[in-house]
Design a protein around this motif. Structure first.
Motif, PDB file in Angstrom:
ATOM      1  N   MET A  32       0.838  -1.188   0.000  1.00  0.00           N
ATOM      2  CA  MET A  32       0.000   0.000   0.000  1.00  0.00           C
ATOM      3  C   MET A  32       0.880   1.247   0.000  1.00  0.00           C
ATOM      4  N   GLY A  33       0.438   2.250  -0.720  1.00  0.00           N
ATOM      5  CA  GLY A  33       1.275   3.439  -0.825  1.00  0.00           C
ATOM      6  C   GLY A  33       0.488   4.728  -0.875  1.00  0.00           C
ATOM      7  N   TRP A  34       1.230   5.803  -0.759  1.00  0.00           N
ATOM      8  CA  TRP A  34       0.683   7.151  -0.901  1.00  0.00           C
ATOM      9  C   TRP A  34       1.500   7.900  -1.948  1.00  0.00           C
ATOM     10  N   PHE A  35       0.812   8.613  -2.781  1.00  0.00           N
ATOM     11  CA  PHE A  35       1.412   9.490  -3.781  1.00  0.00           C
ATOM     12  C   PHE A  35       0.796  10.874  -3.599  1.00  0.00           C
ATOM     13  N   ARG A  36       1.419  11.861  -4.206  1.00  0.00           N
ATOM     14  CA  ARG A  36       0.837  13.196  -4.156  1.00  0.00           C
ATOM     15  C   ARG A  36       1.107  13.941  -5.457  1.00  0.00           C
ATOM     16  N   GLN A  37       0.224  14.889  -5.720  1.00  0.00           N
ATOM     17  CA  GLN A  37       0.382  15.711  -6.908  1.00  0.00           C
ATOM     18  C   GLN A  37       0.131  17.158  -6.538  1.00  0.00           C
ATOM     19  N   ALA A  38       1.164  17.948  -6.648  1.00  0.00           N
ATOM     20  CA  ALA A  38       1.059  19.380  -6.373  1.00  0.00           C
ATOM     21  C   ALA A  38       0.587  20.098  -7.635  1.00  0.00           C
ATOM     22  N   PRO A  39       0.007  21.273  -7.479  1.00  0.00           N
ATOM     23  CA  PRO A  39      -0.472  22.026  -8.648  1.00  0.00           C
ATOM     24  C   PRO A  39       0.634  22.237  -9.671  1.00  0.00           C
ATOM     25  N   GLY A  40       0.352  21.867 -10.908  1.00  0.00           N
ATOM     26  CA  GLY A  40       1.309  22.072 -11.982  1.00  0.00           C
ATOM     27  C   GLY A  40       2.451  21.083 -12.022  1.00  0.00           C
ATOM     28  N   LYS A  41       2.402  20.072 -11.164  1.00  0.00           N
ATOM     29  CA  LYS A  41       3.492  19.091 -11.125  1.00  0.00           C
ATOM     30  C   LYS A  41       2.952  17.691 -11.373  1.00  0.00           C
ATOM     31  N   GLU A  42       3.874  16.781 -11.677  1.00  0.00           N
ATOM     32  CA  GLU A  42       3.484  15.406 -11.882  1.00  0.00           C
ATOM     33  C   GLU A  42       3.258  14.715 -10.533  1.00  0.00           C
ATOM     34  N   ARG A  43       2.478  13.656 -10.571  1.00  0.00           N
ATOM     35  CA  ARG A  43       2.261  12.889  -9.357  1.00  0.00           C
ATOM     36  C   ARG A  43       3.566  12.224  -8.941  1.00  0.00           C
ATOM     37  N   GLU A  44       3.852  12.216  -7.639  1.00  0.00           N
ATOM     38  CA  GLU A  44       5.097  11.654  -7.141  1.00  0.00           C
ATOM     39  C   GLU A  44       4.861  10.699  -5.988  1.00  0.00           C
ATOM     40  N   PHE A  45       5.769   9.781  -5.845  1.00  0.00           N
ATOM     41  CA  PHE A  45       5.731   8.791  -4.763  1.00  0.00           C
ATOM     42  C   PHE A  45       6.016   9.482  -3.436  1.00  0.00           C
ATOM     43  N   VAL A  46       5.282   9.070  -2.398  1.00  0.00           N
ATOM     44  CA  VAL A  46       5.505   9.604  -1.055  1.00  0.00           C
ATOM     45  C   VAL A  46       5.997   8.500  -0.118  1.00  0.00           C
TER      46      VAL A  46
END
Length: 123
Positions: A32-46
């Motif tokens: 199980m994982g978490w990723f995040r995507q900031a405005p204007g950026k690609e989704r990234e692994f957390v």
């Protein structure tokens, strides 16, 4: 099948805990994982947590501040976030994949994605 919750507006330095409730199937055998995507950026692994062994993996940007955990009895994964920074502002997604290997491999092999929950950190 993956429902993330717990996002909100916080100040820099605050803590927040995200939850991801799984339904429809058992995810105990999944990494199980978490990723995040900031405005204007690609989704990234957390972060990610493996099945059975409970090994954890973190992006360098959150190491020491975020903690991922899981409770397979209730099919839920958590992301405890501390010492939050404005650059942590993003939509956070939970995810499930069968094998970690490397961060790149895991990111490309996700089987299930949850909807996102927005975390906003003000300075």
């Amino acid at each position: 099948q993956l429902q993330a919750s717990g996002g909100g507006l916080v100040q820099a330095g605050d803590s927040l805990r995200l939850s991801c409730a799984a339904s429809g199937r058992t995810f105990s055998r999944y990494v199980m994982g978490w990723f995040r995507q900031a405005p204007g950026k690609e989704r990234e692994f957390v972060a990610a947590i493996s099945d059975y062994s409970g090994n954890t993996y973190y992006a360098d940007s959150v190491k020491g501040r975020f903690t991922i955990s899981r409770d397979d009895a209730i099919n839920t994964v958590y992301l405890q976030m501390s010492s939050l920074k404005p650059e942590d502002t993003a939509v956070y997604y939970c995810a499930a994949g069968l094998y970690y290997g490397t961060t790149t491999y895991y990111t490309k092999s996700i089987d299930y994605w949850g909807q996102g929950t927005l975390v906003t950190v003000s300075s």
